[in-house]
Design a protein around this motif. Structure first.
Motif, short mmCIF file in Angstrom:
data_model
loop_
_atom_site.label_atom_id
_atom_site.label_comp_id
_atom_site.label_asym_id
_atom_site.label_seq_id
_atom_site.Cartn_x
_atom_site.Cartn_y
_atom_site.Cartn_z
N LEU A 193 0.38 -7.99 8.63
CA LEU A 193 -0.43 -7.27 7.65
C LEU A 193 -0.57 -5.80 8.04
N ARG A 194 -0.70 -5.51 9.31
CA ARG A 194 -0.79 -4.11 9.74
C ARG A 194 0.46 -3.34 9.33
N ILE A 195 1.62 -3.93 9.56
CA ILE A 195 2.89 -3.26 9.21
C ILE A 195 3.01 -3.08 7.70
N ASN A 196 2.74 -4.14 6.95
CA ASN A 196 2.91 -4.07 5.50
C ASN A 196 1.89 -3.15 4.83
N LEU A 197 0.67 -3.17 5.30
CA LEU A 197 -0.36 -2.32 4.69
C LEU A 197 -0.13 -0.85 5.03
N ARG A 198 0.23 -0.58 6.28
CA ARG A 198 0.49 0.81 6.65
C ARG A 198 1.72 1.36 5.92
N ALA A 199 2.71 0.51 5.69
CA ALA A 199 3.91 0.95 4.96
C ALA A 199 3.57 1.35 3.53
N ARG A 200 2.43 0.84 3.01
CA ARG A 200 2.02 1.17 1.65
C ARG A 200 0.89 2.19 1.61
N GLY A 201 0.68 2.85 2.74
CA GLY A 201 -0.23 3.99 2.76
C GLY A 201 -1.67 3.68 3.10
N TYR A 202 -1.97 2.46 3.52
CA TYR A 202 -3.34 2.11 3.89
C TYR A 202 -3.60 2.45 5.37
N ASP A 203 -4.83 2.84 5.66
CA ASP A 203 -5.30 2.97 7.03
C ASP A 203 -5.82 1.60 7.44
N PHE A 247 0.58 -17.67 2.57
CA PHE A 247 0.37 -16.77 1.45
C PHE A 247 1.57 -15.83 1.30
N GLY A 248 1.69 -15.25 0.12
CA GLY A 248 2.70 -14.24 -0.13
C GLY A 248 2.11 -12.85 0.03
N VAL A 249 2.79 -11.99 0.76
CA VAL A 249 2.29 -10.64 0.99
C VAL A 249 2.12 -9.90 -0.33
N ASP A 250 3.05 -10.10 -1.27
CA ASP A 250 2.94 -9.40 -2.55
C ASP A 250 1.69 -9.81 -3.32
N GLU A 251 1.35 -11.11 -3.26
CA GLU A 251 0.13 -11.56 -3.93
C GLU A 251 -1.10 -10.94 -3.29
N LEU A 252 -1.14 -10.93 -1.95
CA LEU A 252 -2.28 -10.33 -1.26
C LEU A 252 -2.40 -8.85 -1.61
N LEU A 253 -1.30 -8.13 -1.65
CA LEU A 253 -1.34 -6.71 -2.00
C LEU A 253 -1.87 -6.51 -3.41
#
Length: 235
Positions: A17-27, A103-109
């Motif tokens: 989640l850290r990698i995926n969220l940071r890749a989408r601009g989240y802190d 879970f699917g990362v896309d659904e969580l996002l």
């Protein structure tokens, strides 16, 4: 940039989640247990929390309840618990959404985007501390200190009552609402419980419990919390 606090005791999920969220601009901040999560939320208030329920120290539902004592930040539960009872407990405790593992990362996002859109001012109104006369109440650390720095012990029920009142500073909270949230829906007529525990809180937090200035009763209706320091020290 929105800040997300991810709480899970599985290192692989934290990393993913850290990698995926940071890749989408989240802190992104992370925590592996409930105590660390509460400390992190108080130190750097997040705009959203992704929370596992099965934590090694504090149950996730209890973490939600403690957060709700001082912040309205959206909480998305991400848990392996799939029963209806677990979902109801989390949502009743204050969670905004619930996703079961795997879970699917896309659904969580997508759920994160939806939750953050619903919040107009994510962390601006958070109150981890308030003053009741000469006392300082710290909801993140769950401690009350008197003017001399000494700790004032509150029971779990007293904490719960105070947290609910603190969510609505200056506003009337009905007897029914307090009884339902603290004791459950079958206790809505047990108003003597409220009188007993409010009297205990006043003895601990009010300078003059017989003439309270902060923990106020609206006869026949409910209670109101007026926080703030006194303008002058009583004679």
């Amino acid at each position: 940039m929105a800040r997300i606090l991810v709480v899970d005791d599985e290192p692989q999920i934290l990393r993913t989640l850290r990698i995926n969220l940071r890749a989408r601009g989240y802190d992104v901040d992370t925590a592996a247990d409930g105590a660390t999560a509460l400390e992190a939320a108080a130190r750097r208030p997040p705009d959203l929390v992704v929370l596992d329920l099965g934590l090694p120290d504090v149950d996730g539902v209890e973490v939600i309840r403690r957060l709700r004592g001082w912040t309205a930040v959206p909480v998305i539960v991400l848990s392996g618990r799939a029963s209806s009872a677990d979902k109801v407990a989390a949502l009743d405790g204050g969670a905004d959404d619930y996703i079961t593992k795997p879970f699917g990362v896309d659904e969580l996002l997508a759920r994160i985007r939806a939750a953050t859109r619903r919040v107009s001012s994510p962390a601006g109104g958070d109150r981890s501390q308030l003053h009741i006369g000469q006392h300082t109440v710290d909801f993140a650390d769950r401690v009350v200190r008197a003017a001399d720095g000494s700790a004032v012990r509150l029971t779990p029920t007293e904490w719960h009552l105070l947290e609910i009142l603190a969510r609505h500073p200056g506003k009337l909270v009905s007897q029914r609402q307090l009884l339902e949230q603290v004791w459950g829906p079958t206790y809505t007529n047990e108003t003597h419980y409220l009188r007993q525990y409010m009297a205990q809180l006043r003895r601990k937090l009010e300078a003059d419990p017989a003439h309270p200035k902060h923990l106020l009763t609206e006869p026949g209706m409910g209670y109101r919390l007026q926080s703030g320091r006194p303008e002058s020290t009583p004679d």
